[in-house]
Design an enzyme around this catalytic site. Structure first.
Site, short mmCIF file in Angstrom:
data_model
loop_
_atom_site.label_atom_id
_atom_site.label_comp_id
_atom_site.label_asym_id
_atom_site.label_seq_id
_atom_site.Cartn_x
_atom_site.Cartn_y
_atom_site.Cartn_z
CG ASN A 9 -1.69 1.22 1.44
OD1 ASN A 9 -1.80 2.05 0.52
ND2 ASN A 9 -2.27 1.40 2.62
CD1 TRP A 10 3.37 0.80 -2.86
CD2 TRP A 10 3.60 2.00 -4.73
NE1 TRP A 10 4.04 0.03 -3.76
CE2 TRP A 10 4.20 0.74 -4.93
CE3 TRP A 10 3.62 2.92 -5.78
CZ2 TRP A 10 4.82 0.38 -6.12
CZ3 TRP A 10 4.23 2.57 -6.98
CH2 TRP A 10 4.84 1.32 -7.13
CE LYS A 11 -0.07 3.31 4.65
NZ LYS A 11 -0.01 3.43 6.10
CG HIS A 95 -5.79 1.99 4.99
ND1 HIS A 95 -5.38 2.97 5.87
CD2 HIS A 95 -4.81 1.09 4.93
CE1 HIS A 95 -4.17 2.65 6.31
NE2 HIS A 95 -3.80 1.52 5.76
CD GLU A 97 -2.85 5.58 6.61
OE1 GLU A 97 -2.81 5.65 5.37
OE2 GLU A 97 -1.94 5.04 7.29
CD GLU A 167 -3.57 -2.39 7.26
OE1 GLU A 167 -2.43 -2.65 6.87
OE2 GLU A 167 -4.16 -1.34 6.97
N GLY A 173 2.51 2.29 10.72
CA GLY A 173 3.49 3.36 10.58
C GLY A 173 4.19 3.72 11.89
CB SER A 213 5.14 -1.81 11.94
OG SER A 213 4.75 -0.47 12.19
N GLY A 234 2.82 -1.16 4.26
CA GLY A 234 2.88 0.26 3.93
C GLY A 234 4.31 0.70 3.66
N GLY A 235 4.94 1.28 4.66
CA GLY A 235 6.29 1.85 4.54
C GLY A 235 7.29 0.96 3.82
P1 PGA Z 1 2.84 0.30 7.60
O1 PGA Z 1 1.36 0.54 6.95
O2 PGA Z 1 3.34 -1.00 7.04
O3 PGA Z 1 3.64 1.49 7.17
O4 PGA Z 1 2.64 0.24 9.08
C1 PGA Z 1 0.47 -0.53 6.76
C2 PGA Z 1 -0.82 -0.02 6.18
O5 PGA Z 1 -1.28 1.07 6.56
O6 PGA Z 1 -1.42 -0.68 5.30
#
Ligand code: PGA
Length: 252
Positions: A9-11, A95, A97, A167, A173, A213, A234-235
């Site tokens: 997930n590149w956001k 998600h 967010e 999640e 993050g 994470s 994500g990251g």
């Molecule tokens: P993260 O994000 O791996 O940076 O914690 C995961 C996500 O939000 O899908």
């Protein structure tokens, strides 16, 4: 046997030329992988170039959201037919967010999910508790609410095509991953809910990803849990070295 699925997930990251550079590296390093389904979810503006770059490869493209109407006066929105036309296969829905910053609710998640299924997109539906909810022992209540609300009205057949991503918001993050046991406990709970909502066969076939994470260092321990079927990353999905290592970490 559920095949592992790793999605990046590149956001809100990467313009098209950066996105193409990254997926060319992924293509080079992951071309032979058959033991896992691999998905990258760039921002809308990079979808077309990424989909072109990945044509006829083992890496699928996902979007990070979609709107539930097909077309019409909905300024700023993107629909399932538009995504399909670009070659998009998966779509992340709900998600945390989006729930946190963009007023996403179970109801709107459900509408997006139905639109995705109607058009043959494969949904990745996110659920998860925040820190206050975990600390006040509400984790299972929240997961139940997210699953029942988001997956409402689906047939068992439709549910089989859905990926669920657990999640925990406090792990996203933050560098604070849920322990494999903490994640497994919630994954088992989700599978139990799916069995009650649908049936045993469906519950056993649905893939449940862990997200929050995930890194090359913790993927193997997470994947060793019987109900963890992959990861939403994500990251660590923004660099080929770490994303490739995570995909490779799913090999049993
Ligand atoms: P993260 O994000 O791996 O940076 O914690 C995961 C996500 O939000 O899908």
């Amino acid at each position: 046997m559920r095949k592992p699925i790793i999605a990046g997930n590149w956001k809100l990251n990467k313009v098209p030329h950066e996105a193409v550079l990254l997926v060319n590296e992924l293509k080079r390093d992951l071309i032979d992988v058959e033991y896992a389904d691999i998905v990258v979810c760039p921002p809308f503006t990079a979808l077309a170039d990424v989909a072109d770059t990945l044509t006829e490869t083992n890496i699928a493209v996902g979007a990070q959201n979609l709107f539930w109407e097909d077309s019409g006066a909905f300024t700023g929105e993107i629909s399932a037919p538009m995504l399909k036309d670009l070659g998009v296969v998966y779509v992340i829905i709900g998600h945390s967010e989006r729930r946190q910053y963009f007023n996403e609710t179970n109801e709107t998640v459900n509408k997006r999910l139905r639109a995705a299924l109607k058009h043959g997109l494969k949904p990745i539906v996110c659920v998860g508790e925040n820190l206050a909810q975990r600390e006040s022992n509400k984790t299972f209540d929240i997961i139940k609410d997210h699953c029942e609300g988001s997956l409402k009205g689906l047939s068992a057949e439709e549910m089989k095509g859905v990926v669920v991503a657990y999640e925990p918001v406090w792990a996203i993050g933050t560098g604070k991953t849920a322990t494999p046991d903490q994640a497994q406990e919630v994954h088992v709970f989700i599978r139990g809910l799916l069995e009650k909502m649908f049936n045993k066969e469906t519950a056993q076939s649905v893939r449940i990803q862990y997200g929050g994470s995930v890194t090359p260092d913790n993927i193997t321990a997470l994947m060793a849990q019987p109900d963890i079927d992959g990861a939403l990353v994500g990251g660590a999905s923004l660099k080929s070295v770490s994303f490739v290592a995570i995909v490779k970490g799913t090999k049993k």
